[in-house]
Design a protein around this motif. Structure first.
Motif, PDB file in Angstrom:
ATOM      1  N   TRP A  56       0.821  -1.210   0.000  1.00  0.00           N
ATOM      2  CA  TRP A  56       0.000   0.000   0.000  1.00  0.00           C
ATOM      3  C   TRP A  56       0.855   1.260   0.000  1.00  0.00           C
ATOM      4  O   TRP A  56       0.464   2.286  -0.594  1.00  0.00           O
ATOM      5  N   PHE A  57       2.009   1.216   0.671  1.00  0.00           N
ATOM      6  CA  PHE A  57       2.843   2.412   0.746  1.00  0.00           C
ATOM      7  C   PHE A  57       3.337   2.815  -0.640  1.00  0.00           C
ATOM      8  O   PHE A  57       3.359   4.011  -0.981  1.00  0.00           O
ATOM      9  N   ILE A  58       3.713   1.850  -1.466  1.00  0.00           N
ATOM     10  CA  ILE A  58       4.214   2.157  -2.811  1.00  0.00           C
ATOM     11  C   ILE A  58       3.091   2.736  -3.662  1.00  0.00           C
ATOM     12  O   ILE A  58       3.272   3.750  -4.356  1.00  0.00           O
ATOM     13  N   TYR A  59       1.917   2.100  -3.600  1.00  0.00           N
ATOM     14  CA  TYR A  59       0.793   2.578  -4.399  1.00  0.00           C
ATOM     15  C   TYR A  59       0.307   3.950  -3.915  1.00  0.00           C
ATOM     16  O   TYR A  59      -0.113   4.793  -4.724  1.00  0.00           O
ATOM     17  N   THR A  60       0.352   4.180  -2.625  1.00  0.00           N
ATOM     18  CA  THR A  60      -0.026   5.498  -2.098  1.00  0.00           C
ATOM     19  C   THR A  60       0.951   6.564  -2.560  1.00  0.00           C
ATOM     20  O   THR A  60       0.555   7.670  -2.958  1.00  0.00           O
ATOM     21  N   PHE A  61       2.225   6.244  -2.526  1.00  0.00           N
ATOM     22  CA  PHE A  61       3.242   7.177  -2.995  1.00  0.00           C
ATOM     23  C   PHE A  61       3.051   7.469  -4.477  1.00  0.00           C
ATOM     24  O   PHE A  61       3.164   8.623  -4.919  1.00  0.00           O
ATOM     25  N   LEU A  62       2.759   6.425  -5.244  1.00  0.00           N
ATOM     26  CA  LEU A  62       2.525   6.605  -6.682  1.00  0.00           C
ATOM     27  C   LEU A  62       1.277   7.441  -6.939  1.00  0.00           C
ATOM     28  O   LEU A  62       1.261   8.322  -7.813  1.00  0.00           O
ATOM     29  N   GLY A  63       0.203   7.171  -6.183  1.00  0.00           N
ATOM     30  CA  GLY A  63      -1.019   7.954  -6.347  1.00  0.00           C
ATOM     31  C   GLY A  63      -0.830   9.420  -6.014  1.00  0.00           C
ATOM     32  O   GLY A  63      -1.368  10.303  -6.698  1.00  0.00           O
ATOM     33  N   LEU A  64      -0.051   9.696  -4.966  1.00  0.00           N
ATOM     34  CA  LEU A  64       0.220  11.092  -4.623  1.00  0.00           C
ATOM     35  C   LEU A  64       1.030  11.784  -5.726  1.00  0.00           C
ATOM     36  O   LEU A  64       0.786  12.952  -6.055  1.00  0.00           O
ATOM     37  N   GLY A  65       1.981  11.062  -6.309  1.00  0.00           N
ATOM     38  CA  GLY A  65       2.765  11.642  -7.393  1.00  0.00           C
ATOM     39  C   GLY A  65       1.903  11.969  -8.595  1.00  0.00           C
ATOM     40  O   GLY A  65       2.030  13.046  -9.207  1.00  0.00           O
ATOM     41  N   VAL A  66       1.002  11.064  -8.966  1.00  0.00           N
ATOM     42  CA  VAL A  66       0.092  11.320 -10.081  1.00  0.00           C
ATOM     43  C   VAL A  66      -0.828  12.497  -9.763  1.00  0.00           C
ATOM     44  O   VAL A  66      -1.120  13.342 -10.622  1.00  0.00           O
ATOM     45  N   THR A  67      -1.294  12.572  -8.515  1.00  0.00           N
ATOM     46  CA  THR A  67      -2.152  13.698  -8.113  1.00  0.00           C
ATOM     47  C   THR A  67      -1.410  15.023  -8.221  1.00  0.00           C
ATOM     48  O   THR A  67      -1.968  16.022  -8.710  1.00  0.00           O
ATOM     49  N   PHE A  68      -0.176  15.050  -7.796  1.00  0.00           N
ATOM     50  CA  PHE A  68       0.630  16.263  -7.909  1.00  0.00           C
ATOM     51  C   PHE A  68       0.765  16.689  -9.378  1.00  0.00           C
ATOM     52  O   PHE A  68       0.638  17.884  -9.707  1.00  0.00           O
ATOM     53  N   CYS A  69       1.007  15.725 -10.255  1.00  0.00           N
ATOM     54  CA  CYS A  69       1.172  16.054 -11.678  1.00  0.00           C
ATOM     55  C   CYS A  69      -0.138  16.541 -12.294  1.00  0.00           C
ATOM     56  O   CYS A  69      -0.139  17.481 -13.101  1.00  0.00           O
ATOM     57  N   LEU A  70      -1.264  15.929 -11.918  1.00  0.00           N
ATOM     58  CA  LEU A  70      -2.556  16.374 -12.441  1.00  0.00           C
ATOM     59  C   LEU A  70      -2.891  17.787 -11.967  1.00  0.00           C
ATOM     60  O   LEU A  70      -3.409  18.605 -12.741  1.00  0.00           O
ATOM     61  N   THR A  72      -0.712  20.011 -11.233  1.00  0.00           N
ATOM     62  CA  THR A  72       0.189  20.899 -11.975  1.00  0.00           C
ATOM     63  C   THR A  72      -0.361  21.200 -13.365  1.00  0.00           C
ATOM     64  O   THR A  72      -0.325  22.348 -13.831  1.00  0.00           O
ATOM     65  N   CYS A  73      -0.877  20.177 -14.041  1.00  0.00           N
ATOM     66  CA  CYS A  73      -1.461  20.392 -15.377  1.00  0.00           C
ATOM     67  C   CYS A  73      -2.659  21.332 -15.304  1.00  0.00           C
ATOM     68  O   CYS A  73      -2.793  22.244 -16.133  1.00  0.00           O
ATOM     69  N   SER A  74      -3.534  21.124 -14.324  1.00  0.00           N
ATOM     70  CA  SER A  74      -4.686  22.021 -14.173  1.00  0.00           C
ATOM     71  C   SER A  74      -4.248  23.442 -13.833  1.00  0.00           C
ATOM     72  O   SER A  74      -4.863  24.416 -14.283  1.00  0.00           O
ATOM     73  N   GLY A  75      -3.169  23.567 -13.065  1.00  0.00           N
ATOM     74  CA  GLY A  75      -2.665  24.903 -12.748  1.00  0.00           C
ATOM     75  C   GLY A  75      -2.115  25.618 -13.963  1.00  0.00           C
ATOM     76  O   GLY A  75      -2.312  26.833 -14.117  1.00  0.00           O
ATOM     77  N   HIS A  76      -1.426  24.902 -14.851  1.00  0.00           N
ATOM     78  CA  HIS A  76      -0.917  25.521 -16.065  1.00  0.00           C
ATOM     79  C   HIS A  76      -2.062  25.958 -16.981  1.00  0.00           C
ATOM     80  O   HIS A  76      -2.010  27.025 -17.603  1.00  0.00           O
ATOM     81  N   VAL A  77      -3.097  25.129 -17.067  1.00  0.00           N
ATOM     82  CA  VAL A  77      -4.256  25.502 -17.886  1.00  0.00           C
ATOM     83  C   VAL A  77      -4.952  26.723 -17.300  1.00  0.00           C
ATOM     84  O   VAL A  77      -5.334  27.657 -18.020  1.00  0.00           O
TER      85      VAL A  77
END
Length: 218
Positions: A56-70, A72-77
């Protein structure tokens, strides 16, 4: 002057927002590395024992990274369009992310048994990450402060841009953009009006023809 200030704020929001994106990409890369090590230890995903807990820790870390990137994309738009609705959604997303981080941080600092709130991590990566933070506490604290400052600055800049409102003149870079709107008027002026005979001229011609017949008859 107002357009220059708006452009500067948009560029600054993109720059600050990029910090969040870099953190997200770093978390994604670190998650992939942890998954690679985990799969190498286990052999395959299906080779794990039926009663083993998922990483779960790896998947949670991965999910947080994807959330950060999403985010960021919404912020640029939102920064590019300077639309009020986009900026509001972006502010809400960043605010929820900050609240989540604050809740986790408060639980770690205030609760001595905070590890019991999380399920057991069979990969052991949570303990490795915890040991790394303890060994490099000053560096991790600095990184955390930079992330929080970037998120707070993003919310503030988005609020300022939303208060300024949309730039109606940003879609016209020069006066040439207005030419298509003026062309119909120019065409109307260029069009030649049809020739309309003057009734007085026709009456003059009729009288001239009558006088000429009289002269010929005489």
């Amino acid at each position: 002057m107002g357009r220059m200030a708006r452009s500067f704020l948009q560029s600054l929001l993109k720059l600050v927002n990029s910090v969040i994106g870099l953190v997200g990409m770093g978390m994604i890369l670190y998650s992939f590395w942890m998954l690679r090590v985990w799969f190498r230890q286990v052999g395959t995903v299906w080779a794990a024992s039926p009663g083993s807990t998922p990483p779960w820790f790896i998947y949670t870390f991965l999910g947080l990274g994807v959330t950060f990137c999403l985010i960021t994309c919404s912020g640029h738009v939102a920064a590019e369009t300077a639309n009020g609705h986009c900026l509001s959604c972006y502010m809400v997303l960043v605010f929820l992310l900050v609240m989540l981080e604050a809740a986790v941080t408060a639980d770690v600092y205030l609760n001595r048994d905070w590890e019991e709130d999380f399920p057991e991590d069979p990969t052991g990566r949570l303990n490795d990450f915890k040991d790394f933070v303890k060994r490099n506490f000053e560096m991790c604290k600095g990184i955390g402060l930079v992330i929080v400052a970037a998120q707070a600055s993003s919310i503030f800049l988005a609020m300022v841009l939303r208060a300024l409102g949309p730039d109606c003149g940003s879609y016209y870079d020069s006066d040439d953009d207005y030419v298509p709107a003026r062309l119909p008027l120019l065409k109307n002026h260029v069009q030649h009006t049809p020739y309309i005979a003057d009734p007085h001229d026709s009456s003059r011609n009729d009288s001239w023809n009558v006088n000429r017949r009289i002269d010929l008859g005489s």
